[in-house]
Every structure is written in C-alpha cells, then in structure tokens.
Design an enzyme around this catalytic site. Structure first.
Site, mmCIF file in Angstrom:
data_model
loop_
_atom_site.group_PDB
_atom_site.id
_atom_site.type_symbol
_atom_site.label_atom_id
_atom_site.label_comp_id
_atom_site.label_asym_id
_atom_site.label_seq_id
_atom_site.Cartn_x
_atom_site.Cartn_y
_atom_site.Cartn_z
ATOM 1 N N LEU A 65 -44.624 22.637 42.531
ATOM 2 C CA LEU A 65 -43.276 22.619 41.988
ATOM 3 C C LEU A 65 -42.604 23.921 42.389
ATOM 4 O O LEU A 65 -43.233 24.982 42.388
ATOM 5 C CB LEU A 65 -43.294 22.491 40.459
ATOM 6 N N ASP A 66 -41.302 23.861 42.715
ATOM 7 C CA ASP A 66 -40.565 25.066 43.074
ATOM 8 C C ASP A 66 -40.596 26.063 41.929
ATOM 9 O O ASP A 66 -40.807 25.696 40.765
ATOM 10 C CB ASP A 66 -39.107 24.729 43.400
ATOM 11 N N ILE A 67 -40.316 27.304 42.240
ATOM 12 C CA ILE A 67 -40.372 28.368 41.237
ATOM 13 C C ILE A 67 -39.454 28.085 40.056
ATOM 14 O O ILE A 67 -39.780 28.402 38.910
ATOM 15 C CB ILE A 67 -40.049 29.746 41.881
ATOM 16 N N THR A 96 -38.442 25.005 39.090
ATOM 17 C CA THR A 96 -38.682 23.666 38.550
ATOM 18 C C THR A 96 -39.740 23.744 37.464
ATOM 19 O O THR A 96 -40.756 24.426 37.603
ATOM 20 C CB THR A 96 -39.135 22.701 39.658
#
Length: 232
Positions: free
Chosen positions: A101-103, A105
C-alpha cells in the site's frame, strides 16, 4: 526434530548466540521438562516458552495500516514492520507484506513469511479481491460505474485493458471500488483516467479479510482455521 537454538532463532525469540542466556531468563520446556542446553533437540509442538506454545512456523498477519508507513524493509522513514512485536521482526525467513500500500494509503494489508502464500495472493492469475474506500476531489461524472465494469479501460503505459471493476457510489465524492488486480497506483490512475483525483484511499478488504473493527496500527494473527476457510 530441530535443535532448540535453531527453533527459537528462526521464530525470532533470540539469536542463536543468545539462546543460552534466553534459556536462563525464560522457562523453556520440552515435553514439560525445563531445558538449559541450546543444542537440545525438539519438535516444534513439544516446546513451551513461559507456559505458551511456540509461535506458528508459518505466520499470517492482518494489519490495519496507518498513513505514513512504508511497506518496505529497506527504505528510510517509518516502516510497517515496526508496528509488529520485535519477535516477529526477527523471524527467519523475514515477514513481508503481501503486495503493498502507498505511504498515504490506509487499511487492510496481509503480512507473512510463507513465500508460497505470498506468491499465491499476488499472482495476477488469481484475481484476488480488493475493496477500497475512495475519497475524490470532484463529484463523479456519472458514467464511472459502467466504464470501470466494461473491462475496456486502458491506463497509460499498460498493454492490456483493466479487468472489470465494481464501483458503488456512497456519495458523489465517496465510493467503494472492488478490483481484482494490483497494478501500480491502480485506483489513483483509474480515477485520473476520468479526470478526477483521489484525495484519500483506504483499503477495506483484501481477499476476504477486513479491518472494520480494528484500530489503525492494530494487527491480529490469522489462524489456520481462517486460512482454510478463505480457501487460500
């Protein structure tokens, strides 16, 4: 059977060189007999540490990822693994996230040291279900549901259109989106395709595992029964 120092170090209780001290400071039993010799041999199921069974030889963890944490072992900044107990961080083989997951998200992410399971849940052929709650900068155009379900969306840099996705409108700027792929920044790119921008992204579900009742940063171990019930 394995040597006790190998069992304990692989599960992160201590390093092999620290096993002798660990056995002095903790009550370690093999078949209810306390042991102090690191070279003692035992089956995993016969060992107790301070009256508790050893952690599973393979582990699966569900974590509710907070914003600001990175799904990496090596990058600078706050790493997602720092949310786990030190013992889990020291396991060999290492625990890794299943996908990323993106930072910025948040939400459901699985972690495991089982390479086969990790591969299974990240394989594009498996169509693993993921559900996101998406906050948008602008209201929906009105045709996104049909567009995403069509299987005809071709993102920049991709050779094949996206597989059909299911969009559920909560409000004009808040939707739930179900996808079965995990392309780079996929959800953000899908809405960019419609001339909109994602301002907040939260994963509600990954392969049937949800974090609805979990606080941010909290985690739980998924036991064997649950793994089997989700047909992983």
């Amino acid at each position: 059977m394995k040597r006790l120092d190998a069992l304990l170090s692989n599960l992160g209780y201590c390093s092999r060189s620290e096993t002798k001290l660990f056995l002095k400071q903790n009550e370690v039993l093999i078949k209810n007999q306390r042991v102090f010799n690191p070279t003692s041999k035992a089956n995993h199921c016969d060992v107790l540490v301070n009256n508790e069974a050893l952690d599973s030889e393979k582990i699966l963890i569900l974590l509710n990822k907070p914003s600001g944490y990175i799904c990496s072992h090596n990058d600078a900044g706050k790493l997602i693994y720092s949310l786990l107990p030190r013992r889990y961080q020291n396991r060999n083989p290492k625990i890794s996230t299943i996908g990323r997951l993106d930072i910025d998200t948040t939400g459901a992410i699985l972690l495991t040291d089982d390479g086969e399971l990790n591969h299974k849940l990240t394989s594009p052929k498996k169509d693993v279900k993921k559900v996101y709650e998406v906050s948008l900068e602008k209201p929906l155009n009105g045709d996104e549901k049909e567009l995403f379900a069509s299987g005809k969306v071709l993102l920049n840099g991709e050779e094949k259109p996206l597989k059909p996705a299911i969009l559920k409108e909560i409000t004009p700027t808040l939707v739930h989106l179900e996808i079965v792929e995990g392309k780079y920044h996929q959800v953000k790119r899908m809405f960019a395709y419609t001339k909109n921008r994602v301002i907040k992204l939260h994963r509600l579900e990954f392969s049937g595992f949800r974090v609805d009742e979990m606080e941010e940063g909290a985690f739980k171990i998924i036991d064997d029964f649950n793994i089997k019930s989700y047909n992983l």
